[in-house]
Every structure is written in structure tokens, then in C-alpha cells.
Design a protein around this motif. Structure first.
Motif, PDB file in Angstrom:
ATOM      1  N   VAL A  21       0.843  -1.199   0.000  1.00  0.00           N
ATOM      2  CA  VAL A  21       0.000   0.000   0.000  1.00  0.00           C
ATOM      3  C   VAL A  21       0.878   1.248   0.000  1.00  0.00           C
ATOM      4  O   VAL A  21       0.665   2.181  -0.787  1.00  0.00           O
ATOM      5  CB  VAL A  21      -0.969   0.020   1.208  1.00  0.00           C
ATOM      6  N   LYS A  22       1.867   1.261   0.872  1.00  0.00           N
ATOM      7  CA  LYS A  22       2.773   2.417   0.939  1.00  0.00           C
ATOM      8  C   LYS A  22       3.480   2.638  -0.392  1.00  0.00           C
ATOM      9  O   LYS A  22       3.571   3.778  -0.869  1.00  0.00           O
ATOM     10  CB  LYS A  22       3.786   2.217   2.064  1.00  0.00           C
ATOM     11  N   ALA A  23       3.953   1.560  -1.006  1.00  0.00           N
ATOM     12  CA  ALA A  23       4.634   1.676  -2.302  1.00  0.00           C
ATOM     13  C   ALA A  23       3.701   2.234  -3.366  1.00  0.00           C
ATOM     14  O   ALA A  23       4.101   3.072  -4.183  1.00  0.00           O
ATOM     15  CB  ALA A  23       5.180   0.315  -2.736  1.00  0.00           C
ATOM     16  N   CYS A  24       2.451   1.801  -3.340  1.00  0.00           N
ATOM     17  CA  CYS A  24       1.480   2.277  -4.336  1.00  0.00           C
ATOM     18  C   CYS A  24       1.128   3.749  -4.119  1.00  0.00           C
ATOM     19  O   CYS A  24       0.977   4.499  -5.083  1.00  0.00           O
ATOM     20  CB  CYS A  24       0.229   1.405  -4.312  1.00  0.00           C
ATOM     21  N   TYR A  25       0.986   4.145  -2.875  1.00  0.00           N
ATOM     22  CA  TYR A  25       0.722   5.562  -2.606  1.00  0.00           C
ATOM     23  C   TYR A  25       1.883   6.421  -3.081  1.00  0.00           C
ATOM     24  O   TYR A  25       1.687   7.494  -3.655  1.00  0.00           O
ATOM     25  CB  TYR A  25       0.433   5.794  -1.122  1.00  0.00           C
ATOM     26  N   LEU A  26       3.092   5.951  -2.860  1.00  0.00           N
ATOM     27  CA  LEU A  26       4.260   6.719  -3.294  1.00  0.00           C
ATOM     28  C   LEU A  26       4.321   6.845  -4.816  1.00  0.00           C
ATOM     29  O   LEU A  26       4.558   7.934  -5.332  1.00  0.00           O
ATOM     30  CB  LEU A  26       5.545   6.084  -2.770  1.00  0.00           C
ATOM     31  N   ALA A 101       6.645  -1.988  -7.336  1.00  0.00           N
ATOM     32  CA  ALA A 101       5.317  -2.360  -6.830  1.00  0.00           C
ATOM     33  C   ALA A 101       4.853  -3.670  -7.460  1.00  0.00           C
ATOM     34  O   ALA A 101       4.257  -4.519  -6.786  1.00  0.00           O
ATOM     35  CB  ALA A 101       4.307  -1.245  -7.095  1.00  0.00           C
ATOM     36  N   LEU A 102       5.134  -3.859  -8.745  1.00  0.00           N
ATOM     37  CA  LEU A 102       4.773  -5.115  -9.409  1.00  0.00           C
ATOM     38  C   LEU A 102       5.542  -6.293  -8.812  1.00  0.00           C
ATOM     39  O   LEU A 102       4.989  -7.386  -8.651  1.00  0.00           O
ATOM     40  CB  LEU A 102       5.020  -5.027 -10.912  1.00  0.00           C
ATOM     41  N   THR A 103       6.790  -6.071  -8.473  1.00  0.00           N
ATOM     42  CA  THR A 103       7.587  -7.121  -7.839  1.00  0.00           C
ATOM     43  C   THR A 103       6.996  -7.492  -6.488  1.00  0.00           C
ATOM     44  O   THR A 103       6.869  -8.672  -6.138  1.00  0.00           O
ATOM     45  CB  THR A 103       9.053  -6.667  -7.680  1.00  0.00           C
ATOM     46  N   ARG A 104       6.591  -6.481  -5.715  1.00  0.00           N
ATOM     47  CA  ARG A 104       5.941  -6.733  -4.421  1.00  0.00           C
ATOM     48  C   ARG A 104       4.640  -7.507  -4.615  1.00  0.00           C
ATOM     49  O   ARG A 104       4.316  -8.400  -3.821  1.00  0.00           O
ATOM     50  CB  ARG A 104       5.653  -5.437  -3.687  1.00  0.00           C
ATOM     51  N   CYS A 105       3.878  -7.156  -5.648  1.00  0.00           N
ATOM     52  CA  CYS A 105       2.633  -7.877  -5.946  1.00  0.00           C
ATOM     53  C   CYS A 105       2.917  -9.354  -6.188  1.00  0.00           C
ATOM     54  O   CYS A 105       2.211 -10.225  -5.663  1.00  0.00           O
ATOM     55  CB  CYS A 105       1.943  -7.290  -7.177  1.00  0.00           C
ATOM     56  N   ASP A 106       3.920  -9.631  -6.979  1.00  0.00           N
ATOM     57  CA  ASP A 106       4.269 -11.012  -7.302  1.00  0.00           C
ATOM     58  C   ASP A 106       4.664 -11.779  -6.045  1.00  0.00           C
ATOM     59  O   ASP A 106       4.194 -12.897  -5.809  1.00  0.00           O
ATOM     60  CB  ASP A 106       5.402 -11.024  -8.336  1.00  0.00           C
ATOM     61  N   GLN A 107       5.493 -11.178  -5.227  1.00  0.00           N
ATOM     62  CA  GLN A 107       5.947 -11.834  -3.991  1.00  0.00           C
ATOM     63  C   GLN A 107       4.778 -12.084  -3.039  1.00  0.00           C
ATOM     64  O   GLN A 107       4.653 -13.167  -2.460  1.00  0.00           O
ATOM     65  CB  GLN A 107       7.022 -10.992  -3.308  1.00  0.00           C
ATOM     66  N   LEU A 108       3.928 -11.083  -2.889  1.00  0.00           N
ATOM     67  CA  LEU A 108       2.790 -11.220  -1.990  1.00  0.00           C
ATOM     68  C   LEU A 108       1.803 -12.254  -2.532  1.00  0.00           C
ATOM     69  O   LEU A 108       1.224 -13.031  -1.771  1.00  0.00           O
ATOM     70  CB  LEU A 108       2.103  -9.864  -1.779  1.00  0.00           C
ATOM     71  N   GLY A 109       1.621 -12.282  -3.839  1.00  0.00           N
ATOM     72  CA  GLY A 109       0.728 -13.272  -4.442  1.00  0.00           C
ATOM     73  C   GLY A 109       1.191 -14.693  -4.159  1.00  0.00           C
ATOM     74  O   GLY A 109       0.378 -15.577  -3.840  1.00  0.00           O
ATOM     75  N   ARG A 110       2.496 -14.922  -4.246  1.00  0.00           N
ATOM     76  CA  ARG A 110       3.022 -16.254  -3.952  1.00  0.00           C
ATOM     77  C   ARG A 110       2.834 -16.599  -2.472  1.00  0.00           C
ATOM     78  O   ARG A 110       2.464 -17.727  -2.125  1.00  0.00           O
ATOM     79  CB  ARG A 110       4.488 -16.357  -4.353  1.00  0.00           C
TER      80      ARG A 110
END
Length: 124
Positions: A21-26, A101-110
Motif C-alpha cells: 500500500v505504501k509503495a502504491c501511494y508513493l 510495486a509489481l515485484t511486491r505484488c508477485d511476492q505477496l501473491g506467492r
């Protein structure tokens, strides 16, 4: 044997969701102002939905509801990824700004997928 968690705030997936969330807001702060009610809003809302659904599911009290909310969080994550990709495609921000942010999405999805599988394995 591991002690049970006392709060959803102890979950790594929830903490990772907050970081996302923080990364996306930034990243959306740099978007054009005419996107405030478009992609900026969509990205922020879908990002916030991820840890919110993790927390809500944890608080529901049943494994079935918890898994269902984790799956909703997973869906919000896919929505977020799509919005981020679109933002790069329409040049709201450079790909280099959106990629973390996309990298974080991928990691969180896994991580969410692993948690869902572990909870389902306890049922069966």
C-alpha cells in the motif's frame, strides 16, 4: 509446535500488504493530476483492499471465511497488478517507477497462495 498468532498484524502477508500500500501511494503521487479519480484512485483502492481482506478474514473466526477473504485479497492483488501495468502503458509513470510495486505484488501473491494452500491442507 508454534504458538498461535495473537493478531493478524503478526502475519507476514498482512505486513507485506501494508508495505505494498505504501509503495502504491508513493508511486501514484507522481501520476498526472487528471488521473486522481481514475488510475490513482483504482490503484490505491485495490492496494488497500489486500491487507484489509487479510485482516477481515483473520477476524471472521472460521477457516472457511478466512480462506475466502484471502482469495478476495488475491483477486484484489491481480486487479492492482493490472492497474499498475495499465499505468505504465499509458505513461502515468515510467516502468522503472512501477516495477518495484509489481515485484511486491508477485511476492505477496506467492505468499498468499502458500497460506491458502496451507489452510486448505488443514481441512483435508
Amino acid at each position: 509446535m508454534r504458538e498461535p498468532l495473537s493478531s493478524y498484524r503478526e502475519l507476514a502477508v498482512w505486513r507485506d500488504g501494508i508495505a505494498l500500500v505504501k509503495a502504491c501511494y508513493l508511486v501514484t503521487r507522481a501520476f498526472p493530476k487528471d488521473e486522481l479519480f481514475g488510475l490513482t484512485s483504482q490503484i490505491r483502492r485495490s492496494a488497500v483492499s489486500v491487507p484489509a481482506n487479510i485482516a477481515e478474514g483473520y477476524g471472521r473466526g472460521s477457516r472457511k471465511d478466512y480462506v475466502r477473504h484471502l482469495m478476495i485479497a488475491q483477486g484484489s492483488l491481480k486487479e492492482l497488478e493490472t492497474h499498475l501495468i495499465i499505468a505504465a502503458e499509458v505513461e502515468c509513470a515510467p516502468q522503472t517507477d512501477i516495477e518495484p510495486a509489481l515485484t511486491r505484488c508477485d511476492q505477496l501473491g506467492r505468499a498468499l497462495g502458500a497460506l491458502i494452500r496451507a489452510l486448505r491442507a488443514k481441512d483435508g
